[in-house]
Write a protein that holds these residues in place. Structure first.
Motif, PDB file in Angstrom:
ATOM      1  N   ASN A 157       0.808  -1.214   0.000  1.00 28.79           N
ATOM      2  CA  ASN A 157       0.000   0.000   0.000  1.00 28.79           C
ATOM      3  C   ASN A 157       0.848   1.274   0.000  1.00 28.79           C
ATOM      4  OD1 ASN A 157       1.018  -0.245   2.567  1.00 28.79           O
ATOM      5  ND2 ASN A 157      -0.897   0.286   3.623  1.00 28.79           N
ATOM      6  N   PHE A 158       2.163   1.128  -0.209  1.00 28.24           N
ATOM      7  CA  PHE A 158       3.038   2.301  -0.247  1.00 28.24           C
ATOM      8  C   PHE A 158       2.708   3.140  -1.469  1.00 28.24           C
ATOM      9  CE2 PHE A 158       7.293   4.421  -0.169  1.00 28.24           C
ATOM     10  CZ  PHE A 158       7.337   4.726   1.186  1.00 28.24           C
ATOM     11  N   PRO A 159       2.730   4.469  -1.355  1.00 26.51           N
ATOM     12  CA  PRO A 159       2.326   5.323  -2.491  1.00 26.51           C
ATOM     13  C   PRO A 159       3.173   5.095  -3.743  1.00 26.51           C
ATOM     14  CG  PRO A 159       2.433   6.597  -0.466  1.00 26.51           C
ATOM     15  CD  PRO A 159       3.024   5.255  -0.145  1.00 26.51           C
ATOM     16  N   ASP A 160       2.589   5.411  -4.891  1.00 26.83           N
ATOM     17  CA  ASP A 160       3.297   5.266  -6.164  1.00 26.83           C
ATOM     18  C   ASP A 160       4.426   6.284  -6.304  1.00 26.83           C
ATOM     19  OD1 ASP A 160       1.717   3.148  -7.007  1.00 26.83           O
ATOM     20  OD2 ASP A 160       0.243   4.444  -7.959  1.00 26.83           O
ATOM     21  N   LYS A 161       4.251   7.445  -5.719  1.00 33.13           N
ATOM     22  CA  LYS A 161       5.281   8.487  -5.795  1.00 33.13           C
ATOM     23  C   LYS A 161       6.210   8.363  -4.590  1.00 33.13           C
ATOM     24  CE  LYS A 161       2.581  11.842  -8.456  1.00 33.13           C
ATOM     25  NZ  LYS A 161       1.449  10.944  -8.716  1.00 33.13           N
ATOM     26  N   VAL A 162       7.522   8.503  -4.854  1.00 28.64           N
ATOM     27  CA  VAL A 162       8.535   8.247  -3.829  1.00 28.64           C
ATOM     28  C   VAL A 162       9.572   9.372  -3.810  1.00 28.64           C
ATOM     29  CG1 VAL A 162      10.423   6.704  -3.137  1.00 28.64           C
ATOM     30  CG2 VAL A 162       8.262   5.744  -3.954  1.00 28.64           C
ATOM     31  N   PHE A 163       9.964   9.786  -2.607  1.00 31.05           N
ATOM     32  CA  PHE A 163      11.085  10.695  -2.405  1.00 31.05           C
ATOM     33  C   PHE A 163      12.164   9.933  -1.653  1.00 31.05           C
ATOM     34  CE2 PHE A 163      13.532  13.732   0.120  1.00 31.05           C
ATOM     35  CZ  PHE A 163      13.816  14.734  -0.799  1.00 31.05           C
ATOM     36  N   ILE A 164      13.411   9.994  -2.135  1.00 31.74           N
ATOM     37  CA  ILE A 164      14.530   9.348  -1.463  1.00 31.74           C
ATOM     38  C   ILE A 164      15.322  10.402  -0.698  1.00 31.74           C
ATOM     39  CG2 ILE A 164      16.765   8.219  -1.780  1.00 31.74           C
ATOM     40  CD1 ILE A 164      15.576   6.645  -4.081  1.00 31.74           C
ATOM     41  N   THR A 165      15.545  10.161   0.584  1.00 31.79           N
ATOM     42  CA  THR A 165      16.458  10.990   1.360  1.00 31.79           C
ATOM     43  C   THR A 165      17.644  10.121   1.749  1.00 31.79           C
ATOM     44  OG1 THR A 165      16.724  12.417   3.309  1.00 31.79           O
ATOM     45  CG2 THR A 165      15.142  10.590   3.513  1.00 31.79           C
ATOM     46  N   PHE A 166      18.833  10.523   1.325  1.00 33.29           N
ATOM     47  CA  PHE A 166      20.023   9.682   1.484  1.00 33.29           C
ATOM     48  C   PHE A 166      21.048  10.399   2.352  1.00 33.29           C
ATOM     49  CE2 PHE A 166      21.806   5.850  -0.716  1.00 33.29           C
ATOM     50  CZ  PHE A 166      22.937   5.736   0.079  1.00 33.29           C
ATOM     51  N   ASP A 167      21.087   9.988   3.623  1.00 32.17           N
ATOM     52  CA  ASP A 167      22.144  10.420   4.525  1.00 32.17           C
ATOM     53  C   ASP A 167      23.356   9.533   4.231  1.00 32.17           C
ATOM     54  OD1 ASP A 167      23.884  10.706   6.743  1.00 32.17           O
ATOM     55  OD2 ASP A 167      22.214  11.230   8.063  1.00 32.17           O
ATOM     56  N   VAL A 168      24.488  10.169   3.919  1.00 33.61           N
ATOM     57  CA  VAL A 168      25.627   9.363   3.475  1.00 33.61           C
ATOM     58  C   VAL A 168      26.162   8.451   4.580  1.00 33.61           C
ATOM     59  CG1 VAL A 168      26.281  10.988   1.674  1.00 33.61           C
ATOM     60  CG2 VAL A 168      27.332  11.184   3.941  1.00 33.61           C
ATOM     61  N   ASP A 169      25.786   8.689   5.837  1.00 31.18           N
ATOM     62  CA  ASP A 169      26.223   7.744   6.867  1.00 31.18           C
ATOM     63  C   ASP A 169      25.437   6.439   6.827  1.00 31.18           C
ATOM     64  OD1 ASP A 169      23.849   8.034   8.421  1.00 31.18           O
ATOM     65  OD2 ASP A 169      24.747   9.531   9.729  1.00 31.18           O
ATOM     66  N   GLY A 170      24.447   6.354   5.942  1.00 34.52           N
ATOM     67  CA  GLY A 170      23.788   5.083   5.695  1.00 34.52           C
ATOM     68  C   GLY A 170      24.740   4.078   5.070  1.00 34.52           C
ATOM     69  N   LEU A 171      25.702   4.602   4.301  1.00 28.53           N
ATOM     70  CA  LEU A 171      26.762   3.756   3.761  1.00 28.53           C
ATOM     71  C   LEU A 171      27.783   3.455   4.844  1.00 28.53           C
ATOM     72  CD1 LEU A 171      27.229   5.629   0.378  1.00 28.53           C
ATOM     73  CD2 LEU A 171      26.366   3.298   0.636  1.00 28.53           C
ATOM     74  N   ASP A 172      28.473   2.352   4.705  1.00 31.14           N
ATOM     75  CA  ASP A 172      29.510   2.008   5.670  1.00 31.14           C
ATOM     76  C   ASP A 172      30.638   3.038   5.615  1.00 31.14           C
ATOM     77  OD1 ASP A 172      30.391  -0.341   7.496  1.00 31.14           O
ATOM     78  OD2 ASP A 172      32.175   0.134   6.293  1.00 31.14           O
ATOM     79  N   PRO A 173      31.270   3.339   6.751  1.00 31.10           N
ATOM     80  CA  PRO A 173      32.383   4.295   6.742  1.00 31.10           C
ATOM     81  C   PRO A 173      33.538   3.900   5.829  1.00 31.10           C
ATOM     82  CG  PRO A 173      31.632   3.925   8.988  1.00 31.10           C
ATOM     83  CD  PRO A 173      30.918   2.924   8.124  1.00 31.10           C
ATOM     84  N   SER A 174      33.623   2.639   5.462  1.00 32.83           N
ATOM     85  CA  SER A 174      34.649   2.224   4.505  1.00 32.83           C
ATOM     86  C   SER A 174      34.365   2.779   3.113  1.00 32.83           C
ATOM     87  CB  SER A 174      34.742   0.701   4.446  1.00 32.83           C
ATOM     88  OG  SER A 174      33.525   0.136   3.971  1.00 32.83           O
ATOM     89  N   VAL A 175      33.120   3.182   2.858  1.00 35.27           N
ATOM     90  CA  VAL A 175      32.731   3.756   1.567  1.00 35.27           C
ATOM     91  C   VAL A 175      32.814   5.281   1.624  1.00 35.27           C
ATOM     92  CG1 VAL A 175      30.933   3.876  -0.200  1.00 35.27           C
ATOM     93  CG2 VAL A 175      31.178   1.803   1.187  1.00 35.27           C
ATOM     94  N   ILE A 176      32.127   5.887   2.600  1.00 34.31           N
ATOM     95  CA  ILE A 176      32.190   7.330   2.815  1.00 34.31           C
ATOM     96  C   ILE A 176      32.544   7.564   4.285  1.00 34.31           C
ATOM     97  CG2 ILE A 176      30.884   9.495   2.883  1.00 34.31           C
ATOM     98  CD1 ILE A 176      29.344   8.638   0.477  1.00 34.31           C
TER      99      ILE A 176
END
Length: 284
Positions: free
Chosen positions: A204-223
């Motif tokens: 039931n998630f809406p068809d329209k999507v906004f992505i918010t990307f905090d770079v700490d979501g990536l492992d510190p080995s990446v960023i």
């Protein structure tokens, strides 16, 4: 509409009028509530500088050919409420042109201004959050505009559905807020040990999507260069595949990339964040 002197991928994409560019970059050098390492105010310029080292062709397409317009940075010199209103207006101006808004932060609190404008334009839509943290505290350090409260503002104040990816640091208050607001969360511990779930987003998630990307979501080995790095994060292709899955059969209406805290002695994180921004453009 005046363009900023620093242009995203300006080395590869010719300058055009705002009306002739599909992607609109909005730099937001806001830093007021960071709780550990600082420097996010310098993030937008660092990303723009690094973007000149990107290739227009990313291996399978050239998103920049649709045109990229980089706006003058949002005025972030006032109170949090005023800054959120400035962000809101900047995104509203892009939406009035029927173009695609991309915000470069700055700390994570900037997302609220964009969500408010998109809510007014589209009504209901869903948020997909990449982040080490849940950001669901009602307030932090005495303010509800904290980077640690931005998703609480989204679900509580704006009533938007939320799916969280890659979380691995949150308090009991945030754990309870997840249940109260029916937030779907796929924590890093699960994602890093299992295949991408088929039901990544609820039916039931809406068809329209906004992505918010905090770079700490990536492992510190990446960023590594972010204010609050946490071990055990997502890897590069894992995160991109999750983003692709999230927008599968849905419409991406905008995104932001936040919490880069650049260092003077290294361009590693700056370039990878610019690369991430360009990779997310390819999902539209």
């Amino acid at each position: 509409m005046q363009e900023y002197a620093k242009r995203f991928l300006g080395s590869e994409v010719e300058a055009k009028n705002a009306e002739n560019c599909f992607y609109h970059i909005i730099p937001v050098p806001y830093e007021a509530s960071v709780s550990y390492g600082g420097g996010t105010a310098k993030g937008p310029d660092a990303i723009l500088d690094a973007s000149d080292q990107l290739e227009l062709f990313n291996g399978h397409s050239s998103p920049g050919e649709r045109g990229i317009f980089t706006h003058i940075p949002v005025d972030c010199g006032k109170s949090a409420e005023v800054v959120m209103e400035n962000i809101y207006q900047a995104v509203k101006n892009v939406l009035a042109l029927k173009k695609f808004p991309i915000l470069l932060g700055g700390e994570h609190s900037i997302t609220y201004g964009a969500l408010k404008a998109l809510k007014e334009e589209y009504g209901n839509f869903g948020i997909v959050q990449f982040d080490a943290h849940a950001d669901l505290r009602n307030e932090y350090s005495g303010t509800k505009w904290s980077h640690a409260s931005v998703m609480r503002r989204a679900v509580d104040d704006l009533g938007l559905p939320l799916v969280q990816l890659g979380n691995r640091a949150y308090c009991l208050e945030e754990y309870e807020a997840r249940k109260k607001h029916r937030v779907v969360s796929w924590d890093a511990e699960y994602l890093c040990q299992n295949a991408i779930p088929e039901n990544l987003l609820p039916k039931n998630f809406p068809d329209k999507v906004f992505i918010t990307f905090d770079v700490d979501g990536l492992d510190p080995s990446v960023i590594p260069d972010t204010g609050t790095p946490v071990a055990g994060g997502l890897q590069w292709y894992q995160a991109l595949n999750l983003a692709k899955k999230a927008v599968e059969n849905r419409t991406l209406i905008g995104f932001d990339v936040v919490e880069l805290a650049p260092r003077e002695d290294s361009v590693l994180s700056d370039f990878i964040t610019a690369q991430l921004t360009y990779a997310l453009m390819d999902l539209v």
